[in-house]
Design a protein around this motif. Sequence first.
Motif, PDB file in Angstrom:
ATOM      1  N   PRO A   9     -13.307  55.504  89.890  1.00 33.82           N
ATOM      2  CA  PRO A   9     -12.488  54.335  89.546  1.00 33.82           C
ATOM      3  C   PRO A   9     -11.743  54.574  88.229  1.00 33.82           C
ATOM      4  CG  PRO A   9     -14.750  53.700  90.063  1.00 33.82           C
ATOM      5  CD  PRO A   9     -14.715  55.192  90.005  1.00 33.82           C
ATOM      6  N   SER A  10     -10.523  54.038  88.155  1.00 24.87           N
ATOM      7  CA  SER A  10      -9.694  54.296  86.983  1.00 24.87           C
ATOM      8  C   SER A  10      -8.615  53.237  86.842  1.00 24.87           C
ATOM      9  CB  SER A  10      -9.040  55.670  87.140  1.00 24.87           C
ATOM     10  OG  SER A  10      -7.991  55.843  86.239  1.00 24.87           O
ATOM     11  N   ASP A  11      -8.266  52.917  85.590  1.00 27.79           N
ATOM     12  CA  ASP A  11      -7.123  52.052  85.316  1.00 27.79           C
ATOM     13  C   ASP A  11      -5.854  52.873  85.120  1.00 27.79           C
ATOM     14  OD1 ASP A  11      -8.599  49.733  85.428  1.00 27.79           O
ATOM     15  OD2 ASP A  11      -9.074  49.749  83.296  1.00 27.79           O
ATOM     16  N   CYS A  12      -6.004  54.151  85.152  1.00 32.96           N
ATOM     17  CA  CYS A  12      -4.896  55.082  84.937  1.00 32.96           C
ATOM     18  C   CYS A  12      -3.900  54.988  86.100  1.00 32.96           C
ATOM     19  CB  CYS A  12      -5.488  56.481  84.868  1.00 32.96           C
ATOM     20  SG  CYS A  12      -4.374  57.765  84.411  1.00 32.96           S
ATOM     21  N   ILE A  13      -2.618  55.054  85.791  1.00 37.68           N
ATOM     22  CA  ILE A  13      -1.595  55.151  86.836  1.00 37.68           C
ATOM     23  C   ILE A  13      -1.628  56.586  87.366  1.00 37.68           C
ATOM     24  CG2 ILE A  13       0.889  55.173  87.284  1.00 37.68           C
ATOM     25  CD1 ILE A  13       1.134  52.932  85.193  1.00 37.68           C
ATOM     26  N   LYS A  14      -1.732  56.707  88.678  1.00 44.69           N
ATOM     27  CA  LYS A  14      -1.802  58.043  89.281  1.00 44.69           C
ATOM     28  C   LYS A  14      -0.554  58.289  90.114  1.00 44.69           C
ATOM     29  CE  LYS A  14      -6.773  58.614  89.273  1.00 44.69           C
ATOM     30  NZ  LYS A  14      -7.955  58.959  90.054  1.00 44.69           N
ATOM     31  N   VAL A  15       0.123  59.388  89.787  1.00 53.67           N
ATOM     32  CA  VAL A  15       1.356  59.777  90.465  1.00 53.67           C
ATOM     33  C   VAL A  15       1.124  61.133  91.115  1.00 53.67           C
ATOM     34  CG1 VAL A  15       3.805  60.321  90.170  1.00 53.67           C
ATOM     35  CG2 VAL A  15       2.743  58.517  88.770  1.00 53.67           C
ATOM     36  N   VAL A  16       1.439  61.221  92.404  1.00 60.08           N
ATOM     37  CA  VAL A  16       1.264  62.473  93.146  1.00 60.08           C
ATOM     38  C   VAL A  16       2.612  63.137  93.360  1.00 60.08           C
ATOM     39  CG1 VAL A  16       0.477  63.530  95.300  1.00 60.08           C
ATOM     40  CG2 VAL A  16      -0.671  61.523  94.418  1.00 60.08           C
ATOM     41  N   LEU A  17       2.683  64.424  93.087  1.00 59.38           N
ATOM     42  CA  LEU A  17       3.825  65.243  93.480  1.00 59.38           C
ATOM     43  C   LEU A  17       3.493  65.750  94.865  1.00 59.38           C
ATOM     44  CD1 LEU A  17       6.086  65.666  91.298  1.00 59.38           C
ATOM     45  CD2 LEU A  17       3.896  65.009  90.371  1.00 59.38           C
ATOM     46  N   PHE A  18       4.330  65.423  95.833  1.00 54.43           N
ATOM     47  CA  PHE A  18       3.992  65.535  97.245  1.00 54.43           C
ATOM     48  C   PHE A  18       5.158  66.181  97.982  1.00 54.43           C
ATOM     49  CE2 PHE A  18       3.333  63.395 101.447  1.00 54.43           C
ATOM     50  CZ  PHE A  18       1.981  63.636 101.622  1.00 54.43           C
ATOM     51  N   GLY A  19       4.867  67.139  98.833  1.00 53.88           N
ATOM     52  CA  GLY A  19       5.942  67.748  99.603  1.00 53.88           C
ATOM     53  C   GLY A  19       5.649  69.184  99.977  1.00 53.88           C
ATOM     54  N   PRO A  20       6.595  69.805 100.673  1.00 50.91           N
ATOM     55  CA  PRO A  20       6.416  71.179 101.138  1.00 50.91           C
ATOM     56  C   PRO A  20       6.276  72.180  99.997  1.00 50.91           C
ATOM     57  CG  PRO A  20       8.325  70.149 102.193  1.00 50.91           C
ATOM     58  CD  PRO A  20       7.873  69.237 101.091  1.00 50.91           C
ATOM     59  N   LYS A 141       6.547  79.738 105.368  1.00 51.91           N
ATOM     60  CA  LYS A 141       7.408  79.028 106.314  1.00 51.91           C
ATOM     61  C   LYS A 141       8.796  78.736 105.713  1.00 51.91           C
ATOM     62  CE  LYS A 141       3.793  76.954 109.103  1.00 51.91           C
ATOM     63  NZ  LYS A 141       3.925  77.783 110.273  1.00 51.91           N
ATOM     64  N   PRO A 142       9.507  79.753 105.269  1.00 53.38           N
ATOM     65  CA  PRO A 142      10.804  79.496 104.634  1.00 53.38           C
ATOM     66  C   PRO A 142      11.853  78.920 105.575  1.00 53.38           C
ATOM     67  CG  PRO A 142      10.499  81.854 104.953  1.00 53.38           C
ATOM     68  CD  PRO A 142       9.195  81.179 105.308  1.00 53.38           C
ATOM     69  N   THR A 143      11.718  79.170 106.862  1.00 56.13           N
ATOM     70  CA  THR A 143      12.726  78.677 107.806  1.00 56.13           C
ATOM     71  C   THR A 143      12.382  77.302 108.385  1.00 56.13           C
ATOM     72  OG1 THR A 143      11.653  79.798 109.654  1.00 56.13           O
ATOM     73  CG2 THR A 143      13.371  81.019 108.463  1.00 56.13           C
ATOM     74  N   GLU A 144      11.226  76.757 107.997  1.00 54.64           N
ATOM     75  CA  GLU A 144      10.792  75.469 108.543  1.00 54.64           C
ATOM     76  C   GLU A 144      10.753  74.372 107.477  1.00 54.64           C
ATOM     77  OE1 GLU A 144       7.219  75.942 110.953  1.00 54.64           O
ATOM     78  OE2 GLU A 144       7.768  78.053 111.205  1.00 54.64           O
ATOM     79  N   ARG A 145      11.455  74.567 106.386  1.00 52.95           N
ATOM     80  CA  ARG A 145      11.356  73.634 105.258  1.00 52.95           C
ATOM     81  C   ARG A 145      11.766  72.210 105.625  1.00 52.95           C
ATOM     82  NH1 ARG A 145      13.909  75.891  99.957  1.00 52.95           N
ATOM     83  NH2 ARG A 145      12.220  74.782  98.953  1.00 52.95           N
ATOM     84  N   GLU A 146      12.857  72.064 106.361  1.00 56.18           N
ATOM     85  CA  GLU A 146      13.324  70.715 106.692  1.00 56.18           C
ATOM     86  C   GLU A 146      12.321  70.000 107.601  1.00 56.18           C
ATOM     87  OE1 GLU A 146      17.229  68.367 108.354  1.00 56.18           O
ATOM     88  OE2 GLU A 146      17.410  70.466 107.780  1.00 56.18           O
ATOM     89  N   GLU A 147      11.827  70.695 108.590  1.00 59.03           N
ATOM     90  CA  GLU A 147      10.843  70.115 109.508  1.00 59.03           C
ATOM     91  C   GLU A 147       9.576  69.700 108.748  1.00 59.03           C
ATOM     92  OE1 GLU A 147       7.868  71.831 112.922  1.00 59.03           O
ATOM     93  OE2 GLU A 147       9.891  72.667 112.865  1.00 59.03           O
ATOM     94  N   ILE A 148       9.120  70.543 107.837  1.00 58.98           N
ATOM     95  CA  ILE A 148       7.903  70.230 107.080  1.00 58.98           C
ATOM     96  C   ILE A 148       8.153  69.073 106.121  1.00 58.98           C
ATOM     97  CG2 ILE A 148       6.264  71.156 105.386  1.00 58.98           C
ATOM     98  CD1 ILE A 148       6.518  73.858 106.897  1.00 58.98           C
ATOM     99  N   PHE A 149       9.312  69.041 105.482  1.00 61.05           N
ATOM    100  CA  PHE A 149       9.658  67.903 104.614  1.00 61.05           C
ATOM    101  C   PHE A 149       9.572  66.598 105.408  1.00 61.05           C
ATOM    102  CE2 PHE A 149      12.742  64.788 103.162  1.00 61.05           C
ATOM    103  CZ  PHE A 149      12.332  64.591 101.853  1.00 61.05           C
ATOM    104  N   LEU A 150      10.115  66.598 106.602  1.00 63.01           N
ATOM    105  CA  LEU A 150      10.089  65.384 107.428  1.00 63.01           C
ATOM    106  C   LEU A 150       8.665  64.987 107.796  1.00 63.01           C
ATOM    107  CD1 LEU A 150      13.202  65.965 109.705  1.00 63.01           C
ATOM    108  CD2 LEU A 150      12.977  64.375 107.771  1.00 63.01           C
TER     109      LEU A 150
END
Length: 193
Positions: A9-20, A141-150
């Motif tokens: 448990p925490s009162d801290c604001i938690k921000v996630v960097l999320f993506g491919p 997966k350099p050629t699948e970046r758009e699909e993975i982003f989605l």
Amino acid sequence: MEEKLRQKPSDCIKVVLFGPESTGKTTLSRQLAAHYNTQWVPEYMREYLQNKWDKTKEACSYDDLLPIAKGQMKLENEIFEKANKVLFCDTNLLELKVYSEIYYNETVPEVLNKISLENIYDLYLLTYIDTPWIPDDLRDKPTEREEIFLRFKESLEKHNLPYVVVKGDKVSRLKKAITIIDQLIRQKSEYNR
């Protein structure tokens, strides 16, 4: 096992960097932690898998997912105690869940599937694929970046999680992230009055 995957448990604001992979999550995590004079949680999966690769030349397997998840949450729970109001996480268990779905034919360990949606974050910064692909031992997966982003975007939308897409050069991304996080900090301080 479940307890090792839960946030303290925490009162801290938690921000996630999320993506491919190779979309600037680590760079932005470091920049934001420096800007807010706080801590950031590195991506445990990279360390774990690089060590495995260096020793065996084997890639990630399904059996690696739970040890990676435990290592990630251990790091997050240790580092958040040193954070100054905001903690930046260079990934979380939901990201590991999305990768499991992509690599293992929509299969996710049951406990990871459950806890990845129970741990709470105030904001996801979804990193766009407009950064250069930088190859290394682990990226594949350099050629699948758009699909993975989605897939990442769909996961956030499916679970109704708060997110903002960050794109552009490093300066643009940082500027947009700071604007959003400053708003979040103001809202939280007004709510706590």
